[in-house]
Scaffold this motif. Structure first.
Motif, short mmCIF file in Angstrom:
data_model
loop_
_atom_site.label_atom_id
_atom_site.label_comp_id
_atom_site.label_asym_id
_atom_site.label_seq_id
_atom_site.Cartn_x
_atom_site.Cartn_y
_atom_site.Cartn_z
N HIS A 252 20.08 -8.82 6.64
CA HIS A 252 19.12 -8.44 7.69
C HIS A 252 19.86 -7.97 8.93
O HIS A 252 20.13 -8.75 9.84
N THR A 253 20.18 -6.72 8.99
CA THR A 253 20.89 -6.19 10.15
C THR A 253 20.15 -5.03 10.80
O THR A 253 20.68 -4.40 11.70
N GLY A 254 18.94 -4.73 10.34
CA GLY A 254 18.15 -3.64 10.91
C GLY A 254 16.90 -4.16 11.57
O GLY A 254 16.80 -5.34 11.92
N GLU A 255 15.93 -3.27 11.74
CA GLU A 255 14.68 -3.62 12.40
C GLU A 255 13.51 -3.49 11.42
O GLU A 255 13.28 -2.40 10.88
N PRO A 256 12.75 -4.58 11.19
CA PRO A 256 11.53 -4.46 10.37
C PRO A 256 10.58 -3.44 11.02
O PRO A 256 10.56 -3.27 12.23
N TYR A 257 9.78 -2.79 10.19
CA TYR A 257 8.84 -1.81 10.73
C TYR A 257 7.56 -1.84 9.91
O TYR A 257 7.55 -2.22 8.74
N THR A 258 6.46 -1.49 10.57
CA THR A 258 5.15 -1.50 9.91
C THR A 258 4.96 -0.24 9.08
O THR A 258 5.48 0.82 9.39
N ILE A 259 4.19 -0.41 8.01
CA ILE A 259 3.76 0.72 7.18
C ILE A 259 2.24 0.63 7.12
O ILE A 259 1.69 -0.31 6.54
N THR A 260 1.55 1.56 7.74
CA THR A 260 0.10 1.50 7.84
C THR A 260 -0.52 2.86 7.55
O THR A 260 0.18 3.87 7.50
N ASP A 261 -1.82 2.85 7.39
CA ASP A 261 -2.54 4.12 7.30
C ASP A 261 -4.03 3.87 7.35
O ASP A 261 -4.49 2.72 7.19
N ARG A 262 -4.78 4.93 7.58
CA ARG A 262 -6.24 4.89 7.64
C ARG A 262 -6.78 6.13 6.92
O ARG A 262 -6.20 7.21 7.00
N TRP A 263 -7.89 5.96 6.23
CA TRP A 263 -8.59 7.11 5.64
C TRP A 263 -10.06 6.76 5.53
O TRP A 263 -10.47 5.62 5.77
N THR A 264 -10.87 7.74 5.23
CA THR A 264 -12.32 7.56 5.24
C THR A 264 -12.92 8.00 3.91
O THR A 264 -12.24 8.50 3.02
N GLY A 265 -14.22 7.82 3.80
CA GLY A 265 -14.93 8.23 2.60
C GLY A 265 -16.42 8.16 2.81
O GLY A 265 -16.90 7.75 3.87
N SER A 266 -17.15 8.56 1.80
CA SER A 266 -18.61 8.51 1.85
C SER A 266 -19.14 8.12 0.48
O SER A 266 -18.43 8.23 -0.52
N PHE A 267 -20.38 7.66 0.45
CA PHE A 267 -21.00 7.31 -0.82
C PHE A 267 -22.48 7.67 -0.79
O PHE A 267 -23.10 7.72 0.27
N SER A 268 -23.01 7.96 -1.95
CA SER A 268 -24.45 8.19 -2.11
C SER A 268 -24.84 7.61 -3.45
O SER A 268 -24.02 7.58 -4.39
N ARG A 269 -26.07 7.13 -3.56
CA ARG A 269 -26.45 6.44 -4.78
C ARG A 269 -27.95 6.40 -4.95
O ARG A 269 -28.72 6.55 -3.98
N GLN A 270 -28.35 6.20 -6.17
CA GLN A 270 -29.75 5.96 -6.50
C GLN A 270 -29.75 5.00 -7.67
O GLN A 270 -29.26 5.32 -8.76
N VAL A 271 -30.28 3.80 -7.44
CA VAL A 271 -30.25 2.75 -8.45
C VAL A 271 -31.56 1.98 -8.42
O VAL A 271 -32.35 2.09 -7.49
N TYR A 272 -31.77 1.18 -9.46
CA TYR A 272 -32.96 0.33 -9.51
C TYR A 272 -32.83 -0.80 -8.50
O TYR A 272 -31.75 -1.38 -8.32
N ALA A 273 -33.94 -1.11 -7.86
CA ALA A 273 -33.96 -2.25 -6.94
C ALA A 273 -33.82 -3.56 -7.69
O ALA A 273 -33.26 -4.52 -7.18
N ASP A 274 -34.31 -3.59 -8.92
CA ASP A 274 -34.23 -4.80 -9.75
C ASP A 274 -32.87 -4.83 -10.44
O ASP A 274 -32.59 -3.99 -11.30
N PRO A 275 -32.00 -5.78 -10.10
CA PRO A 275 -30.68 -5.81 -10.73
C PRO A 275 -30.73 -6.03 -12.23
O PRO A 275 -29.80 -5.66 -12.95
N ALA A 276 -31.83 -6.62 -12.72
CA ALA A 276 -31.95 -6.85 -14.16
C ALA A 276 -32.08 -5.54 -14.92
O ALA A 276 -31.73 -5.47 -16.12
N ARG A 277 -32.54 -4.48 -14.26
CA ARG A 277 -32.69 -3.18 -14.90
C ARG A 277 -31.50 -2.27 -14.63
O ARG A 277 -31.39 -1.20 -15.21
N SER A 278 -30.64 -2.69 -13.71
CA SER A 278 -29.59 -1.79 -13.21
C SER A 278 -28.26 -1.99 -13.93
O SER A 278 -27.97 -3.08 -14.44
N ASN A 279 -27.48 -0.93 -13.94
CA ASN A 279 -26.11 -1.01 -14.46
C ASN A 279 -25.13 -1.38 -13.36
O ASN A 279 -23.94 -1.52 -13.62
N PHE A 280 -25.64 -1.54 -12.12
CA PHE A 280 -24.77 -1.87 -11.00
C PHE A 280 -25.22 -3.17 -10.35
O PHE A 280 -26.38 -3.44 -10.21
#
Length: 280
Positions: A252-280
């Motif tokens: 350990h003779t150097g300096e620790p440094y952070t590795i970070t990042d940020r990104w975004t996304g979006s989603f859209s969906r149409q599913v059954y309200a009843d989970p018993a009928r849904s695949n999700f």
């Protein structure tokens, strides 16, 4: 409309004992949230009930006439309404491009010794797109289920939730290894006829730190460089009275440094309200 004989017997007994309309008793046993109003189609049908014929109603929100069978002598029936939909959940990502050539393990170590602790983004190291691809391969289906569960708790309204976990990225970039990836999704839900229509956005983050080149020493196969960085240069700096970093034991003779990042996304969906009928 086909009615379970056992269910009809229960409804008839309730009619004899309590005067409960048969159709009203039967509806309480049905699993659907909506129904289609059906009349007998003859001249005995009340005008107000004839106006309801063929329309879809919600059991929890009765029309002004009341539900079929509630009025005295009403012969109308409630046909269970089971809407169908081709369920889908689409997730699209943005801002996941890299801004530099891919770093090797040696590059990560060099920055530890020479970068003076300056944090770097994953895209700067040229590995963001591959890390995001592996991450989404692991979590995409679980993420869809997570969105569905939260949206069902907030029909016709806004919703949000957080997510975070640790993922092994050694196979993508050895120097990052196990890293924390998390974020938050927010969206809006519209419920209609037992179907949820949902849309929203993601905010993702990755947080890591490069603090010990010993973790990647097997990947740094330039023995001469390793000896120089960890023995000759620290010793020379010390003798000249100008240490280049925190003088810790061993490698350990150097300096620790952070590795970070940020990104975004979006989603859209149409599913059954009843989970018993849904695949999700």
């Amino acid at each position: 409309m086909q009615i379970d004989p056992h269910l009809y017997r229960k409804a008839f007994q309730a009619y004899l004992r309590k005067g409960t309309p048969i159709e009203w008793s039967i509806k309480q046993e049905r699993p659907t949230t909506h129904y289609i109003w059906r009349t007998r189609g003859d001249d005995k049908v009340r005008p107000s009930h004839a106006a309801n014929n063929g329309q879809v109603f919600v059991w929890d929100d009765p029309p002004e006439t009341g539900h079929p069978g509630e009025d005295y002598g009403c012969r109308c029936t409630a046909e269970p309404f089971m809407p169908s939909v081709d369920e889908f959940i689409e997730i699209e990502l943005a801002d996941t491009g890299d801004s530099g050539a891919a770093w090797s393990s040696r590059d990560f170590v060099r920055h530890y010794y020479n970068g003076r602790g300056r944090g770097v983004t994953v895209r700067e190291t040229g590995h963001l797109s591959r890390i995001v691809a592996q991450y989404m391969g692991e979590v995409r289906e679980r993420m869809k289920g997570h969105i569905a569960r939260v949206a069902r708790r907030h029909p016709n309204g806004a919703f949000s939730d957080d997510f975070v976990n640790t993922y092994n990225m050694t196979g993508v970039v050895f120097s990052i290894g196990n890293t924390t990836i998390g974020g938050r999704f927010t969206g809006n839900c519209i419920a209609e006829l037992g179907i949820l229509t949902v849309s929203g956005q993601f905010e993702f983050y990755l947080d890591d730190e490069f603090a010990d080149p010993a973790d990647v020493c097997l990947e740094v196969i330039d023995l001469g460089e390793t000896i120089y960085e960890n023995i000759h240069r620290p010793l020379d700096d010390y003798l000249r009275g100008r240490p280049s970093g925190r003088q810790r034991l061993g490698i350990h003779t150097g300096e620790p440094y952070t590795i970070t990042d940020r990104w975004t996304g979006s989603f859209s969906r149409q599913v059954y309200a009843d989970p018993a009928r849904s695949n999700f």
